[in-house]
Motif scaffolding. Structure first.
Motif, PDB file in Angstrom:
ATOM      1  N   SER A 150       0.795  -1.212   0.000  1.00 19.24           N
ATOM      2  CA  SER A 150       0.000   0.000   0.000  1.00 19.24           C
ATOM      3  C   SER A 150       0.831   1.266   0.000  1.00 19.24           C
ATOM      4  O   SER A 150       0.297   2.354  -0.106  1.00 19.24           O
ATOM      5  CB  SER A 150      -0.918   0.010   1.233  1.00 19.24           C
ATOM      6  OG  SER A 150      -0.150   0.044   2.418  1.00 19.24           O
ATOM      7  N   LYS A 151       2.151   1.150   0.155  1.00 15.32           N
ATOM      8  CA  LYS A 151       2.993   2.326   0.176  1.00 15.32           C
ATOM      9  C   LYS A 151       3.084   2.948  -1.209  1.00 15.32           C
ATOM     10  O   LYS A 151       3.062   2.251  -2.213  1.00 15.32           O
ATOM     11  CB  LYS A 151       4.404   1.974   0.672  1.00 15.32           C
ATOM     12  CG  LYS A 151       4.452   1.653   2.157  1.00 15.32           C
ATOM     13  CD  LYS A 151       5.867   1.306   2.577  1.00 15.32           C
ATOM     14  CE  LYS A 151       5.938   0.975   4.062  1.00 15.32           C
ATOM     15  NZ  LYS A 151       7.295   0.600   4.484  1.00 15.32           N
ATOM     16  N   VAL A 152       3.141   4.257  -1.218  1.00 18.04           N
ATOM     17  CA  VAL A 152       3.249   4.963  -2.493  1.00 18.04           C
ATOM     18  C   VAL A 152       4.468   5.857  -2.465  1.00 18.04           C
ATOM     19  O   VAL A 152       4.948   6.258  -1.404  1.00 18.04           O
ATOM     20  CB  VAL A 152       1.984   5.808  -2.767  1.00 18.04           C
ATOM     21  CG1 VAL A 152       0.772   4.931  -2.938  1.00 18.04           C
ATOM     22  CG2 VAL A 152       1.749   6.804  -1.633  1.00 18.04           C
ATOM     23  N   SER A 153       4.966   6.152  -3.609  1.00 17.40           N
ATOM     24  CA  SER A 153       6.138   7.018  -3.715  1.00 17.40           C
ATOM     25  C   SER A 153       5.725   8.317  -4.367  1.00 17.40           C
ATOM     26  O   SER A 153       4.877   8.337  -5.259  1.00 17.40           O
ATOM     27  CB  SER A 153       7.226   6.333  -4.551  1.00 17.40           C
ATOM     28  OG  SER A 153       6.712   6.018  -5.827  1.00 17.40           O
ATOM     29  N   PRO A 154       6.298   9.444  -3.917  1.00 20.32           N
ATOM     30  CA  PRO A 154       5.922  10.728  -4.486  1.00 20.32           C
ATOM     31  C   PRO A 154       6.470  10.905  -5.890  1.00 20.32           C
ATOM     32  O   PRO A 154       7.545  10.441  -6.214  1.00 20.32           O
ATOM     33  CB  PRO A 154       6.555  11.735  -3.518  1.00 20.32           C
ATOM     34  CG  PRO A 154       7.699  10.999  -2.920  1.00 20.32           C
ATOM     35  CD  PRO A 154       7.279   9.565  -2.854  1.00 20.32           C
ATOM     36  N   SER A 155       5.692  11.554  -6.704  1.00 21.09           N
ATOM     37  CA  SER A 155       6.141  11.890  -8.048  1.00 21.09           C
ATOM     38  C   SER A 155       5.886  13.372  -8.259  1.00 21.09           C
ATOM     39  O   SER A 155       4.910  13.923  -7.750  1.00 21.09           O
ATOM     40  CB  SER A 155       5.391  11.062  -9.106  1.00 21.09           C
ATOM     41  OG  SER A 155       4.006  11.281  -8.999  1.00 21.09           O
ATOM     42  N   PRO A 156       6.747  14.054  -8.975  1.00 14.28           N
ATOM     43  CA  PRO A 156       6.610  15.497  -9.109  1.00 14.28           C
ATOM     44  C   PRO A 156       5.382  15.904  -9.896  1.00 14.28           C
ATOM     45  O   PRO A 156       5.005  15.270 -10.877  1.00 14.28           O
ATOM     46  CB  PRO A 156       7.893  15.897  -9.847  1.00 14.28           C
ATOM     47  CG  PRO A 156       8.314  14.663 -10.568  1.00 14.28           C
ATOM     48  CD  PRO A 156       7.911  13.519  -9.682  1.00 14.28           C
ATOM     49  N   ARG A 157       4.724  16.955  -9.409  1.00 10.34           N
ATOM     50  CA  ARG A 157       3.584  17.517 -10.134  1.00 10.34           C
ATOM     51  C   ARG A 157       3.613  19.029  -9.933  1.00 10.34           C
ATOM     52  O   ARG A 157       3.617  19.525  -8.818  1.00 10.34           O
ATOM     53  CB  ARG A 157       2.261  16.959  -9.607  1.00 10.34           C
ATOM     54  CG  ARG A 157       1.035  17.593 -10.253  1.00 10.34           C
ATOM     55  CD  ARG A 157      -0.228  16.968  -9.685  1.00 10.34           C
ATOM     56  NE  ARG A 157      -0.303  17.143  -8.257  1.00 10.34           N
ATOM     57  CZ  ARG A 157      -0.776  18.236  -7.667  1.00 10.34           C
ATOM     58  NH1 ARG A 157      -1.185  19.253  -8.387  1.00 10.34           N
ATOM     59  NH2 ARG A 157      -0.830  18.311  -6.341  1.00 10.34           N
ATOM     60  N   THR A 158       3.618  19.797 -10.975  1.00  9.54           N
ATOM     61  CA  THR A 158       3.666  21.246 -10.874  1.00  9.54           C
ATOM     62  C   THR A 158       2.271  21.790 -10.632  1.00  9.54           C
ATOM     63  O   THR A 158       1.311  21.369 -11.270  1.00  9.54           O
ATOM     64  CB  THR A 158       4.241  21.851 -12.169  1.00  9.54           C
ATOM     65  OG1 THR A 158       5.534  21.307 -12.386  1.00  9.54           O
ATOM     66  CG2 THR A 158       4.335  23.353 -12.058  1.00  9.54           C
ATOM     67  N   ASN A 159       2.168  22.747  -9.691  1.00 15.39           N
ATOM     68  CA  ASN A 159       0.890  23.373  -9.404  1.00 15.39           C
ATOM     69  C   ASN A 159       0.615  24.431 -10.466  1.00 15.39           C
ATOM     70  O   ASN A 159       1.051  25.571 -10.358  1.00 15.39           O
ATOM     71  CB  ASN A 159       0.923  24.001  -8.004  1.00 15.39           C
ATOM     72  CG  ASN A 159      -0.446  24.465  -7.564  1.00 15.39           C
ATOM     73  OD1 ASN A 159      -1.387  24.479  -8.348  1.00 15.39           O
ATOM     74  ND2 ASN A 159      -0.548  24.846  -6.309  1.00 15.39           N
ATOM     75  N   ALA A 160      -0.142  24.040 -11.487  1.00 12.70           N
ATOM     76  CA  ALA A 160      -0.378  24.930 -12.622  1.00 12.70           C
ATOM     77  C   ALA A 160      -1.348  26.052 -12.283  1.00 12.70           C
ATOM     78  O   ALA A 160      -1.473  27.023 -13.019  1.00 12.70           O
ATOM     79  CB  ALA A 160      -0.911  24.115 -13.804  1.00 12.70           C
ATOM     80  N   ALA A 161      -2.088  25.942 -11.151  1.00  8.55           N
ATOM     81  CA  ALA A 161      -3.085  26.943 -10.806  1.00  8.55           C
ATOM     82  C   ALA A 161      -2.445  28.233 -10.311  1.00  8.55           C
ATOM     83  O   ALA A 161      -3.084  29.275 -10.293  1.00  8.55           O
ATOM     84  CB  ALA A 161      -4.037  26.393  -9.751  1.00  8.55           C
ATOM     85  N   VAL A 162      -1.195  28.176  -9.874  1.00  6.75           N
ATOM     86  CA  VAL A 162      -0.522  29.353  -9.327  1.00  6.75           C
ATOM     87  C   VAL A 162       0.192  30.097 -10.459  1.00  6.75           C
ATOM     88  O   VAL A 162       1.103  29.564 -11.082  1.00  6.75           O
ATOM     89  CB  VAL A 162       0.488  28.946  -8.232  1.00  6.75           C
ATOM     90  CG1 VAL A 162       1.210  30.178  -7.706  1.00  6.75           C
ATOM     91  CG2 VAL A 162      -0.227  28.232  -7.105  1.00  6.75           C
ATOM     92  N   PRO A 163      -0.188  31.348 -10.713  1.00  8.13           N
ATOM     93  CA  PRO A 163       0.458  32.106 -11.795  1.00  8.13           C
ATOM     94  C   PRO A 163       1.830  32.616 -11.378  1.00  8.13           C
ATOM     95  O   PRO A 163       2.158  32.690 -10.190  1.00  8.13           O
ATOM     96  CB  PRO A 163      -0.513  33.277 -12.023  1.00  8.13           C
ATOM     97  CG  PRO A 163      -1.164  33.471 -10.683  1.00  8.13           C
ATOM     98  CD  PRO A 163      -1.284  32.097 -10.071  1.00  8.13           C
ATOM     99  N   LYS A 164       2.617  32.992 -12.344  1.00  5.34           N
ATOM    100  CA  LYS A 164       3.922  33.588 -12.092  1.00  5.34           C
ATOM    101  C   LYS A 164       3.743  35.087 -11.825  1.00  5.34           C
ATOM    102  O   LYS A 164       2.751  35.696 -12.250  1.00  5.34           O
ATOM    103  CB  LYS A 164       4.848  33.362 -13.285  1.00  5.34           C
ATOM    104  CG  LYS A 164       5.156  31.901 -13.542  1.00  5.34           C
ATOM    105  CD  LYS A 164       6.067  31.744 -14.748  1.00  5.34           C
ATOM    106  CE  LYS A 164       6.389  30.289 -15.006  1.00  5.34           C
ATOM    107  NZ  LYS A 164       7.284  30.115 -16.186  1.00  5.34           N
ATOM    108  N   PRO A 165       4.684  35.703 -11.101  1.00  8.24           N
ATOM    109  CA  PRO A 165       4.574  37.147 -10.844  1.00  8.24           C
ATOM    110  C   PRO A 165       4.363  37.966 -12.110  1.00  8.24           C
ATOM    111  O   PRO A 165       3.612  38.964 -12.104  1.00  8.24           O
ATOM    112  CB  PRO A 165       5.902  37.468 -10.165  1.00  8.24           C
ATOM    113  CG  PRO A 165       6.282  36.211  -9.471  1.00  8.24           C
ATOM    114  CD  PRO A 165       5.832  35.115 -10.398  1.00  8.24           C
ATOM    115  N   ALA A 166       4.986  37.587 -13.215  1.00  7.32           N
ATOM    116  CA  ALA A 166       4.853  38.338 -14.462  1.00  7.32           C
ATOM    117  C   ALA A 166       3.435  38.299 -15.020  1.00  7.32           C
ATOM    118  O   ALA A 166       3.085  39.118 -15.896  1.00  7.32           O
ATOM    119  CB  ALA A 166       5.835  37.801 -15.503  1.00  7.32           C
TER     120      ALA A 166
END
Length: 206
Positions: free
Chosen positions: A67-83
């Motif tokens: 049942s153990k899971v390993s983390p995988s990268p996921r970018t939070n696309a909902a957060v905009p960049k300062p620009a």
């Protein structure tokens, strides 16, 4: 003995003993059977309370491992960049020049700058904290968290009827300066960086 009861010959009648040996053997066999059945039952109980537990305990880690899971990268696309964020900077304090200097620093940090000036009567000299971050309802989980990394402790508010995507930074009387750039960059990286997600493949158990 004489007379008609005289015994002749060299053989004498023998008195037979009662047949106790057969009964004794039967009793011994029955006792052994009872003891054997009782011992078997005892072993079964011991197995239930000891052996079965060990088996369940041994199965536990395997189930946990599966049942153990390993983390995988996921970018939070909902957060905009300062620009991608336009910030209006308003000064609600008696100190002059704060809106301009704050806007200039935000621009250096990559934000777009909109209007710069004094706060309206609704907020003028009425913001007791470091500041208020104000924007449309959609900005609550997008633009406002990004802008909040630049001013620690600022209050976040939304206006449901507000149009557009620009947000306001209204400087309060407790304002001294924006959050140090190094700390702001670190907070921004944590906000927009990869988040852990569950992997569908279980780990192999040894």
């Amino acid at each position: 003995m004489g007379g008609q009861y005289r015994i002749t010959g060299d053989k004498y009648p023998r008195m037979r003993r009662p047949r106790r040996r057969g009964r004794l053997v039967l009793m011994v066999v029955a006792s052994v059977a009872v003891v054997g059945v009782g011992g078997w039952g005892t072993l079964q109980l011991i197995d239930v309370f000891t052996g079965g537990g060990k088996q369940a305990a041994a199965a536990g880690p395997k189930a946990d491992c599966a049942s153990k899971v390993s983390p995988s990268p996921r970018t939070n696309a909902a957060v905009p960049k300062p620009a991608q964020i336009t910030v209006n900077v308003y000064n609600a304090t008696p100190r002059s020049g704060l809106a301009k200097s704050t806007a200039d620093e935000l621009q250096k940090r990559g934000f777009k700058i909109g209007d710069v000036g004094n706060a309206t009567a609704q907020f003028d000299k009425k913001v007791k904290g470091t500041g208020i971050l104000l924007g449309p309802a959609a900005s609550l989980d997008t633009s406002l968290p990004v802008l909040a990394t630049q001013l620690t402790g600022a209050e976040r508010r939304t206006e449901p009827t507000r149009k557009g995507t620009a947000v306001d930074l209204i400087i309060g009387t407790a304002f001294k300066d924006l959050t140090a750039k190094a700390a702001a960059d670190k907070a921004l990286a944590a906000l927009s960086g990869p988040a852990p997600t569950a992997s569908s493949s279980p780990k192999a158990c040894s």
